[in-house]
Scaffold this motif. Structure first.
Motif, PDB file in Angstrom:
ATOM      1  N   ASN A  38     -21.495  29.188  66.999  1.00 57.31           N
ATOM      2  CA  ASN A  38     -22.824  29.010  67.579  1.00 57.31           C
ATOM      3  C   ASN A  38     -23.885  29.751  66.769  1.00 57.31           C
ATOM      4  N   GLU A  76     -26.403  28.738  65.164  1.00 61.62           N
ATOM      5  CA  GLU A  76     -27.790  28.310  65.306  1.00 61.62           C
ATOM      6  C   GLU A  76     -28.424  28.940  66.560  1.00 61.62           C
ATOM      7  N   SER A 103     -32.806  27.493  59.066  1.00 63.10           N
ATOM      8  CA  SER A 103     -31.465  27.910  59.438  1.00 63.10           C
ATOM      9  C   SER A 103     -30.740  28.495  58.240  1.00 63.10           C
ATOM     10  N   PRO A 110     -26.507  21.883  58.894  1.00 60.20           N
ATOM     11  CA  PRO A 110     -25.631  21.409  59.978  1.00 60.20           C
ATOM     12  C   PRO A 110     -24.361  20.787  59.416  1.00 60.20           C
ATOM     13  N   SER A 159     -23.812  22.814  69.978  1.00 63.19           N
ATOM     14  CA  SER A 159     -24.116  21.850  68.912  1.00 63.19           C
ATOM     15  C   SER A 159     -23.205  20.631  68.977  1.00 63.19           C
ATOM     16  N   ARG A 160     -21.955  20.830  69.385  1.00 62.16           N
ATOM     17  CA  ARG A 160     -21.038  19.696  69.492  1.00 62.16           C
ATOM     18  C   ARG A 160     -21.465  18.754  70.622  1.00 62.16           C
ATOM     19  N   ARG A 218     -24.487  16.809  69.453  1.00 61.17           N
ATOM     20  CA  ARG A 218     -24.076  15.756  68.514  1.00 61.17           C
ATOM     21  C   ARG A 218     -23.488  14.560  69.268  1.00 61.17           C
ATOM     22  N   LYS A 230     -33.130  16.400  68.777  1.00 60.20           N
ATOM     23  CA  LYS A 230     -32.180  17.475  69.074  1.00 60.20           C
ATOM     24  C   LYS A 230     -32.804  18.531  69.981  1.00 60.20           C
ATOM     25  N   TYR A 248     -31.009  20.010  73.357  1.00 59.25           N
ATOM     26  CA  TYR A 248     -30.716  21.428  73.591  1.00 59.25           C
ATOM     27  C   TYR A 248     -31.397  21.899  74.877  1.00 59.25           C
ATOM     28  N   HIS A 297     -33.580  27.682  72.062  1.00 59.43           N
ATOM     29  CA  HIS A 297     -33.221  27.065  70.788  1.00 59.43           C
ATOM     30  C   HIS A 297     -33.888  25.694  70.657  1.00 59.43           C
ATOM     31  N   GLU A 302     -35.703  24.240  67.342  1.00 60.91           N
ATOM     32  CA  GLU A 302     -35.469  22.919  66.752  1.00 60.91           C
ATOM     33  C   GLU A 302     -36.766  22.118  66.677  1.00 60.91           C
TER      34      GLU A 302
END
Length: 592
Positions: free
Chosen positions: A97, A99, A127, A131, A272-273, A276, A287, A291, A299, A303
């Motif tokens: 994690n 990010e 970042s 990614p 993040s998974r 996605r 994104k 989030y 976060h 983004e």
């Protein structure tokens, strides 16, 4: 590896320890959602949402205090933070994690420097890695199901794998309803049941909890297509759970994950998974929104900021004053090529507004923690937002200099706005109605009334219900977005207009009766439609009960007695009838 001072390393380790403590507490709060849903503890659901949102700032402040305690050095030295950032990047290099951890570092830095010195040399504007640089090959967040044994068997397996602590109300009925709806909808392209054997379904292992519902979220894969499969589940509060409908199109999925709704409680150990996966069924959602939707709104801000910086590099249009009637409290501007508005609180409010800047900020904070029931836009608050000056129209710059000079810092290259809110851009309802045909007007007025009623049931009174304070989304939903006059419904005193007793009273140009600050006269709501008789007629055909003070008093009574109403992010007509289907393949199309 670069050698950094022991102080920088201690700061980096302290912040990382703080992040891991925050993430653990966040997850533990989230894990309680299952029990709250099963025990229909709806008031606790609302409180836990607020507590989880407030957790972030609490942890950041704790960590900043710890940073000050682990060194005798001057923690205002930017060089020290630059070294701490590099060390931190090394520490999180293998963190799943990373990010979210970067955003936490940024928050601690911004708390230290009051959102000044925003530069990639001090914090993670960019970042630390691209990614998917190190994909997690051995970690899966979903279970795959095959249609080899038929659609009914596959849906039965899916429902069986979600183990609630209370029973399903009627799985046979729910399976029949789901299969009927899918066969009438996306699977209608299949020529026979044999085609269903080629179907694959991926279902996220974690359940998405929000308000009074639990959502099973997945996707159907066939013939190269990816189709959403979302099963909203409700608790009948008598010891049974049932599937309320099935969602299988991108737009409807997008509405469920809308910026107008509260954040989900979902066990997402690697966010993040999940983002996605969700992107595969909602490819148009940014994104940042995804989030936000799963609770990582800080976060989401990161983004968004990165996304708009990238957009600025590939666009050349200028920021302009947003279309519509100018607000008395906010100055609003937008970039035509980007679907958001930026809202700046004016230094001085236009008459007759009497609220203060502190009150306005409290209203926006209230909205961020409230149950938005799909009818209020989520906002992100930024301090010291940096823009290129050459991207501002001269008209906008002059407007901001005139109405909000204390919020501006301008030089030849930059425009820095010290405080602003970012919100999804919508077409103001009054402008929408100017060009709407009769059918669109009727639909918009039905939505406008529904928005007012659903907000009221959630203990929110918009206050100023002028059409210009509501917007129309790309899905045709009407959403409230002007918050300076809103308040809890239970704080209002709804009254019937007194009948005049004399000719002088009847002809008076101002109220002849006493009006307290909290008094509201619903009969006066008709004034909101002055100049648009078509809209007024359409509204009154569906929502004339909103003119009756007794309607509002009844809502207040329900709220004070602990009632929490259900609001659905899908049309009521899409809801399944809760009776057992006569066959495995009922002919009716559900939700069409």
């Amino acid at each position: 590896m670069t050698n950094h001072s022991p102080t920088a390393r201690r700061i980096a380790k302290t912040i990382l320890n703080g992040f891991e403590a925050y993430f653990a507490d966040f997850q533990n709060m989230t894990l309680g959602a299952k029990a709250r849903f099963e025990t229909h503890a709806w008031s606790a659901v609302q409180e836990s949402n607020k507590e989880r949102i407030d957790l972030y700032k609490t942890k950041v402040n704790q960590v900043l205090n710890l940073v000050h305690s682990v060194t005798s050095k001057d923690t205002t030295q930017l060089e020290l933070w630059g070294q701490a950032k590099e060390t931190y990047g090394q520490l999180i290099a293998n963190n799943n994690n990373y990010e979210i951890a970067e955003t936490f570092f940024n928050s601690v830095f911004c708390s230290q420097f009051h959102h000044a010195h925003i530069h990639d040399s001090h914090l993670f504007v960019k970042s630390s890695r691209a990614p998917d640089e190190k994909p997690l090959r051995d970690y899966s967040i979903y279970i795959s199901y095959s249609g080899r044994e038929g659609l009914e068997a596959m849906i039965e397996d899916i429902l069986a794998d979600y183990q609630f602590s209370i029973d399903w109300e009627d799985t046979r009925r729910d399976i029949g309803n789901i299969c009927a709806a899918l066969r009438a909808g996306p699977l209608s392209v299949f020529e026979s049941e044999d085609d269903e054997q080629m179907l694959r379904v991926d279902m996220l292992e974690s359940v998405f909890y929000r308000n009074k519902a639990a959502y099973l979220v997945g996707r159907m894969m066939f013939r190269g297509e990816v189709i959403p499969l979302i099963l909203p589940c409700l608790n009948n509060e008598r010891g049974g759970i049932f599937v309320d409908t099935v969602i299988y199109d991108n737009d409807s999925a997008s509405i469920i994950f809308s910026f107008t709704r509260s954040y989900f409680m979902v066990d997402a150990p690697i966010p993040s998974r999940f983002v996605r996966f969700l992107s595969t069924i909602m490819p148009l959602k940014e994104k940042s929104e995804l989030y936000n939707s799963i609770g990582f709104h800080k976060h989401g801000k990161t983004e968004f900021y990165r996304h708009i910086l990238a957009h600025m590099k590939v666009s050349n249009d200028k920021f302009i004053i947003a279309p519509g009637i100018k607000g008395m409290v906010m100055s609003v501007f937008t970039l035509p090529s980007y679907p958001v508005v930026f809202k700046v609180i004016k230094d001085k409010f236009d008459n007759p507004k009497t609220v203060t800047e502190a009150i306005v900020k409290e209203k926006y904070k209230f909205v961020s923690r409230a149950d938005r029931v799909g009818r209020m836009a989520d906002t992100q608050e930024y301090t010291n937002f940096i823009f290129y000056r050459n991207r501002f129209s001269e008209e906008l710059l002059e407007e901001l200099k005139k109405v909000a000079p204390s919020k501006l810092e301008i030089d030849e290259k930059w425009v820095i706005i010290r405080h602003l809110y970012v919100e999804r851009r919508m077409e103001p309802l009054n402008l929408y109605l100017d060009t709407a045909d009769e059918a669109q007007t009727i639909a918009a007025m039905e939505e406008y009334g529904n928005a007012i009623k659903q907000l009221a049931a959630a203990n929110i009174f918009p206050g100023d219900m002028l059409l210009k304070n509501f917007g129309v989304t790309r899905h045709g939903r009407v959403v409230f977005y002007d918050y300076d006059e809103l308040c809890p419904l239970t704080e209002c005193n709804f009254r019937k207009l007194p009948e005049p007793q004399t000719a002088e009273q009847e002809l008076a140009d101002r109220p002849w009766y006493t009006v307290a600050e909290a008094d509201v006269f619903p009969e006066e709501f008709r004034l909101f439609f002055s100049g648009n008789p078509t809209a007024r007629k359409a509204f009154e055909s569906e929502h004339s009960d909103l003119y009756d003070y007794r309607y509002w008093q009844k809502l207040q009574h329900n709220i004070r007695n602990g009632r929490v109403d259900s609001t659905f992010p899908y049309r009521r007509k899409c809801r399944f009838k809760r009776r057992r289907p006569k066959t495995n393949r009922p002919p009716a199309a559900i939700g069409q």
